[in-house]
Write a protein that holds these residues in place. Structure first.
Motif, mmCIF file in Angstrom:
data_model
loop_
_atom_site.group_PDB
_atom_site.id
_atom_site.type_symbol
_atom_site.label_atom_id
_atom_site.label_comp_id
_atom_site.label_asym_id
_atom_site.label_seq_id
_atom_site.Cartn_x
_atom_site.Cartn_y
_atom_site.Cartn_z
ATOM 1 N N LYS A 50 0.809 -1.221 0.000
ATOM 2 C CA LYS A 50 0.000 0.000 0.000
ATOM 3 C C LYS A 50 0.845 1.275 0.000
ATOM 4 C CE LYS A 50 -3.781 -2.269 2.482
ATOM 5 N NZ LYS A 50 -4.462 -2.417 3.782
ATOM 6 N N ASN A 51 2.130 1.147 0.260
ATOM 7 C CA ASN A 51 3.007 2.322 0.319
ATOM 8 C C ASN A 51 3.517 2.778 -1.046
ATOM 9 O OD1 ASN A 51 2.858 2.673 3.097
ATOM 10 N ND2 ASN A 51 4.569 1.266 3.495
ATOM 11 N N PHE A 52 3.114 2.101 -2.117
ATOM 12 C CA PHE A 52 3.644 2.417 -3.446
ATOM 13 C C PHE A 52 2.506 2.665 -4.441
ATOM 14 C CE2 PHE A 52 6.957 0.201 -1.213
ATOM 15 C CZ PHE A 52 8.095 0.898 -1.554
ATOM 16 N N GLU A 53 2.750 3.620 -5.343
ATOM 17 C CA GLU A 53 1.748 3.953 -6.355
ATOM 18 C C GLU A 53 1.524 2.791 -7.316
ATOM 19 O OE1 GLU A 53 2.717 7.598 -8.351
ATOM 20 O OE2 GLU A 53 3.232 8.638 -6.483
ATOM 21 N N THR A 54 2.610 2.113 -7.681
ATOM 22 C CA THR A 54 2.522 1.005 -8.639
ATOM 23 C C THR A 54 3.367 -0.161 -8.139
ATOM 24 O OG1 THR A 54 2.298 2.583 -10.468
ATOM 25 C CG2 THR A 54 2.845 0.299 -11.040
ATOM 26 N N VAL A 55 2.828 -1.360 -8.255
ATOM 27 C CA VAL A 55 3.572 -2.584 -7.940
ATOM 28 C C VAL A 55 3.778 -3.347 -9.246
ATOM 29 C CG1 VAL A 55 3.578 -4.775 -6.687
ATOM 30 C CG2 VAL A 55 2.629 -2.715 -5.609
ATOM 31 N N GLN A 106 1.556 -15.526 -12.464
ATOM 32 C CA GLN A 106 0.982 -16.394 -11.429
ATOM 33 C C GLN A 106 0.972 -15.716 -10.056
ATOM 34 O OE1 GLN A 106 2.229 -20.494 -11.515
ATOM 35 N NE2 GLN A 106 2.129 -20.609 -13.732
ATOM 36 N N LEU A 107 2.120 -15.234 -9.584
ATOM 37 C CA LEU A 107 2.123 -14.504 -8.314
ATOM 38 C C LEU A 107 1.194 -13.291 -8.402
ATOM 39 C CD1 LEU A 107 3.153 -13.921 -5.452
ATOM 40 C CD2 LEU A 107 5.065 -12.671 -6.494
ATOM 41 N N ILE A 108 1.180 -12.642 -9.550
ATOM 42 C CA ILE A 108 0.366 -11.428 -9.689
ATOM 43 C C ILE A 108 -1.119 -11.727 -9.450
ATOM 44 C CG2 ILE A 108 0.030 -11.628 -12.204
ATOM 45 C CD1 ILE A 108 0.382 -8.599 -12.358
ATOM 46 N N TYR A 147 -4.735 -9.016 -1.847
ATOM 47 C CA TYR A 147 -4.533 -7.654 -1.344
ATOM 48 C C TYR A 147 -5.281 -6.583 -2.142
ATOM 49 C CZ TYR A 147 -0.794 -9.929 1.250
ATOM 50 O OH TYR A 147 -0.077 -10.763 2.084
ATOM 51 N N PHE A 148 -6.003 -6.966 -3.182
ATOM 52 C CA PHE A 148 -6.766 -6.022 -4.020
ATOM 53 C C PHE A 148 -5.863 -4.917 -4.562
ATOM 54 C CE2 PHE A 148 -9.713 -7.757 -0.850
ATOM 55 C CZ PHE A 148 -10.633 -8.362 -1.695
ATOM 56 N N VAL A 149 -4.653 -5.306 -4.948
ATOM 57 C CA VAL A 149 -3.674 -4.379 -5.523
ATOM 58 C C VAL A 149 -3.659 -4.578 -7.032
ATOM 59 C CG1 VAL A 149 -1.221 -3.813 -5.676
ATOM 60 C CG2 VAL A 149 -2.251 -4.299 -3.451
ATOM 61 N N ASP A 150 -3.782 -3.486 -7.770
ATOM 62 C CA ASP A 150 -3.765 -3.573 -9.235
ATOM 63 C C ASP A 150 -2.318 -3.642 -9.725
ATOM 64 O OD1 ASP A 150 -4.498 -3.602 -11.884
ATOM 65 O OD2 ASP A 150 -4.769 -1.424 -12.002
#
Length: 624
Positions: free
Chosen positions: A573-578, A587-589, A596-599
């Protein structure tokens, strides 16, 4: 001849370099793997940092001189820290036309080519699919490179003409030693390490031993006297943490980690395995250590291998099975049984290109989903992953610890790139390794009326009772168990309770593993490159490069894949983009997005070879 002391030439100056990438390439019978390994060992002993990438042909014996039969060994060595075997090569040693054709694209413009003339005759050119009448050594197509032509085969035979007991084929087998001697001269090395290796390998074959040593020296002195090269090169020692290092390959380090864990737990290590590329070397390695109470069993198939390991675990040993993706598919029912029994078992998967038989000698990270979900029913198993060859030691040790202390099968993921690659390893001492505490239940506790084999402790783990212990008889099998008693139960509510209890046990492991850390860069910013497994070196190199340009890029690498470290979500959550680079189709993505509902953004390469630093730098720059 060639055995006199070297003569210094005024024409040859010494040039100090910081980084060099060399690729040895030839037919699979040319000994390029041995040549690369010997140069690697020599480099490591000088305190120079390195990373290697052996590239094997898939066929056991492809037709001589053909493109599928090319075997390569790439080494990147430097006076700086090294994290990858290099994107492109500075030097290509090509023993034949096929080796040149396959590897020319990975040689930098202006790079050095050392070509064996005999490997570019009419037959070899035809086998390498060059058009009739085309010879790249003669047609000017290599004018952009520093080409050195050497008749290695002829010179090898000349050096061995006194060995009348050796036939032509036996003499030609030594030509890799001629090449190695020449490269040793070019990079200002001595021959002692390889001579000692030859003495050990051929101590009972005097003629073979002496012929190889003579050819090695012949190549070295040819480099000195032929004046084909205007300069010699030297790479200084790397600035590394003080300590004693050795060169280590991933499968070797993994084997040592398993042995160390067995010693620190006081238990016998039992391997039940079936040979499969690229995991077989673990079986070979562990079979050497019977003196450390290691027992190895080469089973008739994959199912028998894991079933024997389950039996060993049930009997109080560390059960271990090793395989690759196709073998994992065959072992799935037995993995479900081990999970249902809740006994410690280590399952090592050295991943390779798939699906099915796929690319047996090429690398891939495509079995993560299989490790997560590749069993019938709700069958959660902890998963951990090694990042580098030397890291295999630590993660193998950790796999055993988790299995023993949490009474569960554990899947340890590596891949062909890590397994066969090498790097310097500052190895630990036995006294520096933690003890792995193991508690067998030996009798009923005070006030305990009968044994409850599935009564759980604070970790959610059940007791480990060795068969035959009086008063601790209990039922085993794959049918659903009644909570605590272990009796067969078809009760629907009990089934749901046990499914959730087994899952909770796996999730609780997160309380007993390290928190996730940032490998390099700030704790928050624009881009986080999140990786796992063998992408570590590439991601670290790319991140450091971008950070040196003032870019807001950080790198985190996951070793604990299931459960994840408890703080991973907060870091994301500390980064704009992962950005998640993987050697698979993503696969990990999928797991990160789901949990984590991270795009997250993917960068995927599925070519059987690692992602390069420059590819990743280019991919990440679009998010900065």
């Amino acid at each position: 001849m060639y055995l006199r002391a070297p003569i210094k030439s005024n024409m040859q100056k010494e040039v100090v370099l910081q980084d060099v990438v060399i690729k040895f390439a030839g037919d699979s019978g040319d000994g390029m793997q041995l040549t690369g390994q010997q140069f690697t060992n020599n480099t490591a002993l000088l305190g120079i940092d390195l990373a290697t990438f052996p590239d094997f042909p898939a066929e056991i014996r492809a037709p001589l001189g053909t493109l599928p039969g090319v075997s390569g060994f790439q080494i990147h060595f430097s006076s700086n820290r090294v994290y990858t075997p290099g994107d492109i090569c500075d030097v290509l040693v090509a023993m034949n036309a096929a080796a040149l054709k396959v590897n020319l694209k990975s040689l930098k413009k202006g790079g050095k080519i050392i070509a064996n003339i005999e490997g570019f005759d009419t037959k070899n050119l035809r086998l390498a699919a060059y058009p009739d009448g085309v010879n790249p050594l003669e047609d000017g197509s290599l004018d952009g490179y520093d080409l050195t032509k050497v008749d290695v085969t002829k010179l090898t035979r000349e050096a061995l003409k006194a060995y009348t007991d050796l036939g032509i084929k036996e003499r030609d087998r030594a030509k890799n030693m001629f090449v190695l001697g020449m490269i040793y001269w070019l990079y200002n090395r001595d021959l002692d390490t390889t001579i000692e290796y030859l003495k050990d390998k051929f101590k009972k074959k005097e003629s073979i031993l002496n012929s190889n040593i003579d050819v090695l020296k012949a190549g070295y002195y040819y480099g000195e006297t032929a004046e084909l090269f205007n300069s010699r090169y030297k790479v200084e020692r790397a600035k590394m943490d003080p300590g004693t290092y050795r060169s280590i390959m991933g499968n070797q380090a993994l084997s040592m980690g398993l042995i160390a864990a067995a010693q620190k737990s006081g238990l016998q290590l039992f391997l039940g395995s079936y040979p499969i590329t690229p995991a077989t070397d673990i079986l070979h390695e562990l079979s050497k250590y019977k003196n450390f109470n290691v027992r190895t069993f080469q089973a008739e198939d994959e199912i028998a291998g894991i079933s024997a390991a389950i039996g060993a675990s049930y009997g109080g040993s560390i059960g271990l099975t090793t395989t690759s993706g196709p073998g994992m598919a065959l072992k799935t029912e037995a993995m479900g049984l081990a999970m249902m029994l809740e006994i410690p078992l280590v399952i090592v998967n050295i991943q390779r290109g798939g699906p099915s038989t796929g690319l047996p000698t090429k690398t891939e990270q495509s079995d993560l989903m299989q490790a997560y979900y590749g069993r019938n029913g709700e069958a959660p198993i902890p998963i951990i992953s090694a990042s580098t060859p030397s890291d295999c030691f630590e993660m193998a040790f950790e796999a055993v610890r988790i299995a023993l202390q949490h009474m569960t099968p554990v899947i340890l993921l590596s891949d062909g790139y890590i397994a066969n690659g090498a790097e310097p390893w500052k190895f630990p001492t036995s006294s520096s390794l933690p003890t792995i505490e193991v508690k067998f239940k030996k009798a009923l506790d005070k006030g305990e009326e009968k044994f409850l084999p599935y009564k759980r402790n604070e970790k959610g783990a059940r007791p480990w009772a060795i068969p035959g212990t009086p008063g601790l008889e209990h039922r085993i099998g794959g049918l659903e168990k009644q909570a605590e008693t272990g009796n067969v139960s078809y009760d629907s509510e009990n089934h749901e309770f046990m499914v959730k209890a087994r899952e909770a046990k796996v999730e609780k492991i997160a309380d007993y593993i390290p928190l996730q850390t940032i490998d390099s860069g700030a704790e928050k910013g624009k881009v986080l490159i999140l990786g796992w497994g063998s992408t570590y070196g590439t991601i670290k190199s790319a991140a450091l490069h971008l950070q040196s340009q003032g870019k807001q890029v950080s790198h985190a690498h996951i070793k604990y894949m299931r459960p994840f470290p408890k703080n991973l979500g907060d870091i994301l959550k500390n980064f704009e983009t992962v950005v998640i680079p993987e050697i698979n189709n993503g696969q990990l993505i999928k797991i990160i997005r789901d949990k984590y509902f991270v795009d997250a953004k993917g960068y995927n390469k599925i070519m059987g070879v690692p992602i390069t630093k420059q590819e990743l730098v280019t991919a990440v720059e679009q998010y900065l």
